[in-house]
Design a protein around this motif. Structure first.
Motif, mmCIF file in Angstrom:
data_model
loop_
_atom_site.group_PDB
_atom_site.id
_atom_site.type_symbol
_atom_site.label_atom_id
_atom_site.label_comp_id
_atom_site.label_asym_id
_atom_site.label_seq_id
_atom_site.Cartn_x
_atom_site.Cartn_y
_atom_site.Cartn_z
ATOM 1 N N TRP A 4 -9.953 3.429 -3.922
ATOM 2 C CA TRP A 4 -11.070 3.434 -2.976
ATOM 3 C C TRP A 4 -11.239 2.011 -2.472
ATOM 4 O O TRP A 4 -11.323 1.067 -3.262
ATOM 5 N N ALA A 5 -11.295 1.847 -1.150
ATOM 6 C CA ALA A 5 -11.440 0.522 -0.542
ATOM 7 C C ALA A 5 -12.464 0.579 0.580
ATOM 8 O O ALA A 5 -12.624 1.609 1.239
ATOM 9 N N LYS A 6 -13.133 -0.537 0.794
ATOM 10 C CA LYS A 6 -14.074 -0.657 1.906
ATOM 11 C C LYS A 6 -13.363 -1.452 2.997
ATOM 12 O O LYS A 6 -12.986 -2.600 2.793
ATOM 13 N N ILE A 7 -13.147 -0.805 4.140
ATOM 14 C CA ILE A 7 -12.455 -1.438 5.259
ATOM 15 C C ILE A 7 -13.431 -1.531 6.420
ATOM 16 O O ILE A 7 -13.818 -0.517 6.991
ATOM 17 N N ASP A 8 -13.823 -2.758 6.749
ATOM 18 C CA ASP A 8 -14.831 -3.019 7.789
ATOM 19 C C ASP A 8 -16.080 -2.155 7.599
ATOM 20 O O ASP A 8 -16.572 -1.530 8.529
ATOM 21 N N GLY A 9 -16.570 -2.095 6.368
ATOM 22 C CA GLY A 9 -17.797 -1.372 6.082
ATOM 23 C C GLY A 9 -17.648 0.115 5.860
ATOM 24 O O GLY A 9 -18.594 0.786 5.470
ATOM 25 N N GLU A 10 -16.477 0.668 6.090
ATOM 26 C CA GLU A 10 -16.242 2.098 5.919
ATOM 27 C C GLU A 10 -15.425 2.323 4.645
ATOM 28 O O GLU A 10 -14.386 1.705 4.442
ATOM 29 N N GLY A 16 -1.970 9.095 -3.812
ATOM 30 C CA GLY A 16 -0.546 9.404 -3.795
ATOM 31 C C GLY A 16 0.201 8.500 -4.749
ATOM 32 O O GLY A 16 -0.369 7.971 -5.699
ATOM 33 N N SER A 17 1.477 8.281 -4.465
ATOM 34 C CA SER A 17 2.267 7.383 -5.301
ATOM 35 C C SER A 17 1.809 5.939 -5.065
ATOM 36 O O SER A 17 1.158 5.628 -4.064
ATOM 37 N N PHE A 18 2.153 5.076 -5.984
ATOM 38 C CA PHE A 18 1.761 3.662 -5.902
ATOM 39 C C PHE A 18 2.229 3.050 -4.584
ATOM 40 O O PHE A 18 1.464 2.411 -3.869
ATOM 41 N N LYS A 19 3.499 3.293 -4.235
ATOM 42 C CA LYS A 19 4.060 2.727 -3.009
ATOM 43 C C LYS A 19 3.366 3.295 -1.763
ATOM 44 O O LYS A 19 3.023 2.543 -0.848
ATOM 45 N N LYS A 20 3.121 4.601 -1.736
ATOM 46 C CA LYS A 20 2.483 5.227 -0.583
ATOM 47 C C LYS A 20 1.061 4.703 -0.378
ATOM 48 O O LYS A 20 0.638 4.432 0.742
ATOM 49 N N VAL A 21 0.342 4.541 -1.465
ATOM 50 C CA VAL A 21 -1.027 4.014 -1.380
ATOM 51 C C VAL A 21 -1.014 2.601 -0.802
ATOM 52 O O VAL A 21 -1.816 2.268 0.071
ATOM 53 N N VAL A 26 -2.007 -0.979 3.884
ATOM 54 C CA VAL A 26 -1.576 -1.994 4.856
ATOM 55 C C VAL A 26 -1.800 -1.483 6.277
ATOM 56 O O VAL A 26 -2.312 -2.204 7.134
ATOM 57 N N LYS A 27 -1.436 -0.212 6.541
ATOM 58 C CA LYS A 27 -1.623 0.365 7.877
ATOM 59 C C LYS A 27 -3.091 0.389 8.280
ATOM 60 O O LYS A 27 -3.446 0.025 9.396
ATOM 61 N N GLU A 28 -3.950 0.847 7.380
ATOM 62 C CA GLU A 28 -5.380 0.987 7.683
ATOM 63 C C GLU A 28 -6.097 -0.364 7.759
ATOM 64 O O GLU A 28 -6.975 -0.547 8.584
ATOM 65 N N GLY A 29 -5.723 -1.294 6.882
ATOM 66 C CA GLY A 29 -6.481 -2.534 6.762
ATOM 67 C C GLY A 29 -5.958 -3.716 7.550
ATOM 68 O O GLY A 29 -6.531 -4.797 7.482
ATOM 69 N N THR A 34 -10.985 -6.147 4.088
ATOM 70 C CA THR A 34 -10.775 -5.120 3.072
ATOM 71 C C THR A 34 -11.330 -5.588 1.739
ATOM 72 O O THR A 34 -11.241 -6.763 1.386
ATOM 73 N N LYS A 35 -11.894 -4.651 1.013
ATOM 74 C CA LYS A 35 -12.455 -4.946 -0.296
ATOM 75 C C LYS A 35 -12.152 -3.775 -1.222
ATOM 76 O O LYS A 35 -12.336 -2.619 -0.846
#
Length: 73
Positions: A4-10, A16-21, A26-29, A34-35
């Protein structure tokens, strides 16, 4: 792995797998603040993730970039 991460307040959930996560994080953040909120994984993955996070001065995005390149899945 579940992260679970907070990306720009959301709050976002990555699962999924470690690599997929790490790749999805990286794509989203990219270019955003990111926090890390929490994560759940098996013990071996938890230890590696925490070690890498410390190595990158607790910067979640830099850690994810590095791990997505290094991990073989």
């Amino acid at each position: 792995m579940e992260l679970w991460a907070k990306i720009d307040g959301e709050i976002k959930k990555f699962q999924g797998s470690f690599k997929k996560v790490m790749q999805d994080l990286v794509k989203e953040g990219e270019g955003k603040e990111t926090k890390l909120m929490s994560f759940h994984a098996e013990q071996k993955v938890r230890r590696r993730f925490k070690r890498e996070l410390r190595a990158h001065n607790k910067n979640l995005l830099e850690t994810a970039k590095h791990l997505s390149k290094v991990l073989k899945d």
